[in-house]
Design a protein around this motif. Structure first.
Motif, PDB file in Angstrom:
ATOM      1  N   LEU A 224       0.882  -1.103   0.017  1.00  0.00           N
ATOM      2  CA  LEU A 224       0.010   0.116  -0.084  1.00  0.00           C
ATOM      3  C   LEU A 224       0.889   1.297  -0.028  1.00  0.00           C
ATOM      4  N   ALA A 225       0.970   1.850  -0.956  1.00  0.00           N
ATOM      5  CA  ALA A 225       1.697   3.267  -0.954  1.00  0.00           C
ATOM      6  C   ALA A 225       0.539   4.642  -0.827  1.00  0.00           C
ATOM      7  N   ILE A 226       1.055   5.530   0.143  1.00  0.00           N
ATOM      8  CA  ILE A 226       0.460   6.668   0.237  1.00  0.00           C
ATOM      9  C   ILE A 226       1.266   7.995   0.305  1.00  0.00           C
ATOM     10  N   SER A 227       1.059   8.881  -0.650  1.00  0.00           N
ATOM     11  CA  SER A 227       1.798   9.944  -0.765  1.00  0.00           C
ATOM     12  C   SER A 227       0.783  11.274  -0.702  1.00  0.00           C
ATOM     13  N   ARG A 228       1.133  12.177   0.385  1.00  0.00           N
ATOM     14  CA  ARG A 228       0.055  13.405   0.672  1.00  0.00           C
ATOM     15  C   ARG A 228       0.697  14.696   0.626  1.00  0.00           C
ATOM     16  N   ARG A 229       0.523  15.434  -0.107  1.00  0.00           N
ATOM     17  CA  ARG A 229       1.339  16.985  -0.021  1.00  0.00           C
ATOM     18  C   ARG A 229       0.583  17.760   1.420  1.00  0.00           C
ATOM     19  N   VAL A 230       1.434  18.438   2.086  1.00  0.00           N
ATOM     20  CA  VAL A 230       1.032  18.892   3.262  1.00  0.00           C
ATOM     21  C   VAL A 230       0.477  20.341   2.621  1.00  0.00           C
ATOM     22  N   PRO A 231      -0.707  20.729   3.082  1.00  0.00           N
ATOM     23  CA  PRO A 231      -1.185  22.035   2.791  1.00  0.00           C
ATOM     24  C   PRO A 231      -0.364  23.203   3.097  1.00  0.00           C
ATOM     25  N   GLY A 232      -0.060  24.132   2.027  1.00  0.00           N
ATOM     26  CA  GLY A 232       0.623  25.376   2.452  1.00  0.00           C
ATOM     27  C   GLY A 232       2.098  25.202   2.756  1.00  0.00           C
ATOM     28  N   THR A 233       2.758  24.130   2.494  1.00  0.00           N
ATOM     29  CA  THR A 233       4.059  23.834   2.736  1.00  0.00           C
ATOM     30  C   THR A 233       4.680  23.129   1.621  1.00  0.00           C
ATOM     31  N   GLU A 234       6.011  23.007   1.726  1.00  0.00           N
ATOM     32  CA  GLU A 234       6.873  22.328   0.723  1.00  0.00           C
ATOM     33  C   GLU A 234       6.953  20.888   1.108  1.00  0.00           C
ATOM     34  N   PHE A 235       6.194  20.498   2.235  1.00  0.00           N
ATOM     35  CA  PHE A 235       6.365  18.982   2.884  1.00  0.00           C
ATOM     36  C   PHE A 235       5.460  18.041   1.951  1.00  0.00           C
ATOM     37  N   VAL A 236       5.874  16.785   1.811  1.00  0.00           N
ATOM     38  CA  VAL A 236       5.118  15.697   1.571  1.00  0.00           C
ATOM     39  C   VAL A 236       5.122  14.552   2.351  1.00  0.00           C
ATOM     40  N   ALA A 237       4.105  14.023   2.913  1.00  0.00           N
ATOM     41  CA  ALA A 237       4.023  12.733   3.737  1.00  0.00           C
ATOM     42  C   ALA A 237       3.884  11.439   2.923  1.00  0.00           C
ATOM     43  N   GLN A 238       4.848  10.645   3.267  1.00  0.00           N
ATOM     44  CA  GLN A 238       4.635   9.276   2.262  1.00  0.00           C
ATOM     45  C   GLN A 238       4.763   8.230   3.339  1.00  0.00           C
ATOM     46  N   GLY A 239       4.020   7.175   2.740  1.00  0.00           N
ATOM     47  CA  GLY A 239       4.194   5.793   3.416  1.00  0.00           C
ATOM     48  C   GLY A 239       4.220   4.697   2.460  1.00  0.00           C
ATOM     49  N   ILE A 240       4.893   3.674   2.781  1.00  0.00           N
ATOM     50  CA  ILE A 240       5.084   2.385   1.861  1.00  0.00           C
ATOM     51  C   ILE A 240       4.835   1.153   3.023  1.00  0.00           C
ATOM     52  N   TYR A 241       3.854   0.405   2.870  1.00  0.00           N
ATOM     53  CA  TYR A 241       3.139  -0.688   3.689  1.00  0.00           C
ATOM     54  C   TYR A 241       2.993  -1.824   3.156  1.00  0.00           C
ATOM     55  N   PRO A 242       3.692  -2.825   3.186  1.00  0.00           N
ATOM     56  CA  PRO A 242       3.806  -4.145   2.763  1.00  0.00           C
ATOM     57  C   PRO A 242       2.413  -4.855   3.164  1.00  0.00           C
ATOM     58  N   VAL A 243       1.810  -5.729   2.323  1.00  0.00           N
ATOM     59  CA  VAL A 243       0.666  -6.418   2.721  1.00  0.00           C
ATOM     60  C   VAL A 243       0.971  -7.394   3.913  1.00  0.00           C
ATOM     61  N   SER A 244       2.185  -8.112   3.783  1.00  0.00           N
ATOM     62  CA  SER A 244       2.461  -8.892   4.852  1.00  0.00           C
ATOM     63  C   SER A 244       2.501  -8.209   6.299  1.00  0.00           C
ATOM     64  N   GLN A 245       2.955  -7.023   6.216  1.00  0.00           N
ATOM     65  CA  GLN A 245       3.206  -6.333   7.459  1.00  0.00           C
ATOM     66  C   GLN A 245       2.025  -5.851   8.015  1.00  0.00           C
ATOM     67  N   LEU A 246       0.861  -5.571   7.008  1.00  0.00           N
ATOM     68  CA  LEU A 246      -0.597  -5.231   7.629  1.00  0.00           C
ATOM     69  C   LEU A 246      -0.992  -6.451   8.276  1.00  0.00           C
ATOM     70  N   LEU A 247      -1.089  -7.417   7.397  1.00  0.00           N
ATOM     71  CA  LEU A 247      -1.759  -8.640   7.971  1.00  0.00           C
ATOM     72  C   LEU A 247      -1.179  -9.080   9.268  1.00  0.00           C
ATOM     73  N   LEU A 248       0.289  -9.140   9.366  1.00  0.00           N
ATOM     74  CA  LEU A 248       0.716  -9.619  10.598  1.00  0.00           C
ATOM     75  C   LEU A 248       0.150  -8.617  11.866  1.00  0.00           C
ATOM     76  N   ALA A 249       0.010  -7.295  11.727  1.00  0.00           N
ATOM     77  CA  ALA A 249      -0.446  -6.458  12.670  1.00  0.00           C
ATOM     78  C   ALA A 249      -1.797  -6.509  13.016  1.00  0.00           C
ATOM     79  N   ASN A 250      -2.511  -7.621  12.268  1.00  0.00           N
ATOM     80  CA  ASN A 250      -3.883  -8.077  12.989  1.00  0.00           C
ATOM     81  C   ASN A 250      -3.857  -9.545  12.905  1.00  0.00           C
ATOM     82  N   GLU A 251      -2.977 -10.123  13.631  1.00  0.00           N
ATOM     83  CA  GLU A 251      -2.710 -11.490  13.911  1.00  0.00           C
ATOM     84  C   GLU A 251      -4.026 -12.239  14.603  1.00  0.00           C
ATOM     85  N   ALA A 252      -4.388 -11.415  15.505  1.00  0.00           N
ATOM     86  CA  ALA A 252      -5.443 -12.184  16.142  1.00  0.00           C
ATOM     87  C   ALA A 252      -6.776 -12.372  15.235  1.00  0.00           C
ATOM     88  N   ALA A 253      -6.935 -11.346  14.228  1.00  0.00           N
ATOM     89  CA  ALA A 253      -8.114 -11.533  13.345  1.00  0.00           C
ATOM     90  C   ALA A 253      -8.043 -12.398  12.341  1.00  0.00           C
TER      91      ALA A 253
END
Length: 551
Positions: A224-253
């Protein structure tokens, strides 16, 4: 062997249904988990962007106020003014005063430093509203002899502002992979990043897409890839999240989903197995195959016992089921169980009419056809004869309807008389196995009595006239004006004895097995050629071995 195979196929189909159902549930549940994670992370990015925007705006507001209203000297009045600005700001935790050479000489926390301190150089220099601003990201706030927390430091020509470390910690809680700063001339630099994922950011979220923003799944990389421009600034917030990582975070489920899948698979298997068995059961297969295309019409010769001439044929059927050909002994019980007798007789009659139209038959050639008692009773048999067999009758053929003796009753007898009125002949089949008396047979007035094969099979040369009912059956036929057809003849001795007893016609493997219409046409031509070439006489007729006859 076939039953075992069908059982194995039924179990395999039910197991496949169970696995598919479990797979659908698993995929659906995982999609829900991943959808939830995407929604959660997008929310985190939005919150982080708002916080970064607030930090940038508030910090610059406080520093501008310091530059415009506070003297850049290490005096008590200056420190008090700066402390008031820090209290008023919810972003700046501490102000510093810059001395000669950009060294730090005083802070709102420590007061005047014993010796000026040269901090690490800024990471980025930008121009904000005509003012030079330096940014140092994730830097330790260092004073001589001791180290304080890491934070972001904003510098103006005379002052520095330390962003509150708690705010930086809050930003990290939003699970951003990287915060990048866009350069005025193009490109960007990472100012806060997860080193292990920085390469992913460089490859998957290039600078060209960061200004516009992006949120979605990259199937090839399974992230999962997310890239978001911060309003009114030169900054960009970004994230890369492997599916395996997201699933392991929900082990009980995942464990819960596994248990649910087992239940679903078991339930789907139990639900599907009886239905699969019914689907592959003979009755269901027969119903699905009941169409003229699947029906194979065959003819078995009927021969005059005194001359050996082929005078007719009984129309029989087979049913194609894929690579298999189902025999009547399998098909008929299945049709009866399915109560599909009308459909069966209609399909067979349609197919028989189609194949017989192209058959070249001698004049008065007999074609025997069969109908279920239900078809006779309902009057459908009469309609089928008029629709499919009258053209054959009009061409000179004799169409005889066979009725099994033990199935006779008053309703069928009435329908038979209607069929006889229409010009069709009637043959009482399997005679001797039922309980007809002479009176009932005489009232029916059949054209033929067919001796059941069981009587023919029991014949022994020395005791044929004494140990069987065949002579009595022949006498009944004479009494009602019917001719006799003997079924199940397999040897020349049986044929000769039946001829001597007075039976006019014979039918059985000795004369020919059931054959397709094309094969039957060739059979007629072959028999005619043999008779003409050999000038066969009745005395020599049954000296031909069964191997010499067409099977």
């Amino acid at each position: 062997m076939l039953d075992h195979r069908r059982t194995a196929i039924s179990v395999a189909v039910a197991a496949t249904c169970g696995l598919l159902a479990a797979g659908v549930v698993a995929v659906g549940c995982i999609a829900v988990i991943l959808g939830y994670e995407q929604h959660r992370l997008e929310g985190g990015h939005a919150a982080a962007s708002d916080l970064i925007s607030k930090m940038a705006t508030s910090s610059m507001k406080a520093l501008r106020a310091a530059e415009s209203s506070v003297k850049p000297e290490c005096s008590e009045a200056t420190l008090i003014a700066l402390r008031r600005l820090a209290v008023a700001s919810d972003v700046i935790a501490e102000f510093g005063i810059r001395g000669p050479g950009d060294s730090l000489v005083c802070t709102t926390t420590e007061g005047e430093l014993e010796q000026p301190f040269k901090p690490e150089p800024e990471d980025v220099i930008v121009i904000r509203d005509g003012m030079v601003v330096g940014l140092a990201f994730n830097k330790p706030v260092i004073y001589p002899g001791w180290v304080r927390l890491r934070s972001t430091i904003v510098s103006t020509p005379h002052f520095t502002g330390v962003i509150h470390p708690a705010l930086m910690k809050q930003i990290r809680s939003y699970e951003l992979t990287s915060i990048r700063m866009l350069r005025p001339g193009g490109g960007s630099i990472p100012i806060l990043s997860n080193g292990a994922a920085l390469a992913w950011i460089e490859d998957l979220l290039p600078d060209s897409i960061t200004p516009d923003g992006f949120s979605g799944w990259l199937p090839e990389q399974r992230v999962l890839a997310i890239s978001r421009r911060v309003p009114g600034t030169e900054f960009v917030a970004q994230g890369i999240y492997p599916v395996s990582q997201l699933l392991l975070a929900n082990e009980a489920a995942l464990w819960a989903i596994s248990g649910l899948c087992v239940l679903v698979a078991t339930g789907a298997f139990s639900f599907s197995l009886p239905r699969a068995r019914r689907w592959f059961a003979l009755g269901s297969r027969v119903q699905r195959r009941l169409s003229p295309k699947a029906v194979v019409c065959m003819l078995q010769p009927i021969v005059r016992l005194d001359t050996g001439e082929v005078v007719g044929g009984e129309m029989l059927m087979r049913l194609k089921d894929g690579d298999q050909v189902l025999q009547p002994g399998d098909v008929i019980p299945a049709v009866l169980r399915a109560k599909a007798t009308d459909l069966f007789d209609s399909v067979v009659a349609e197919k028989a009419s189609a194949v017989l139209q192209g058959l070249e038959l001698p004049d008065r050639f007999k074609i025997a056809v069969n109908f279920f008692p239900e078809t006779l009773k309902s009057g459908l048999a009469r309609q089928l004869l008029a629709t499919y067999f009258r053209p054959l009758k009009d061409k000179g053929a004799v169409v005889a309807v066979e009725v099994i003796e033990e199935q006779m009753n008053h309703e069928i007898a009435d329908r038979i008389r209607e069929i006889e009125f229409d010009g069709y002949e009637v043959s009482l089949d399997d005679f001797g196995t039922g309980f007809s008396n002479l009176s009932s047979v005489k009232n029916l007035a059949p054209s033929y009595l067919k001796i059941d094969r069981s009587f023919v099979r029991d014949m022994v040369a020395e005791s044929a006239r004494r140990s069987t009912l065949i002579p009595e059956i022949i006498q009944i036929a004479r009494a009602v004006g019917a001719q006799v057809v003997a079924e199940g003849i397999e040897t020349a001795d049986q044929a000769r004895l039946l001829r001597d007893l007075g039976a006019e016609f014979g039918q059985g493997f000795f004369f020919g097995r059931p054959m397709t219409v094309g094969e039957f046409q060739d059979y007629l031509a072959d028999q005619l050629a043999r008779r003409q070439a050999a000038n066969v006489t009745p005395a020599l007729l049954f000296n031909v071995s069964p191997e010499g006859r067409r099977a």
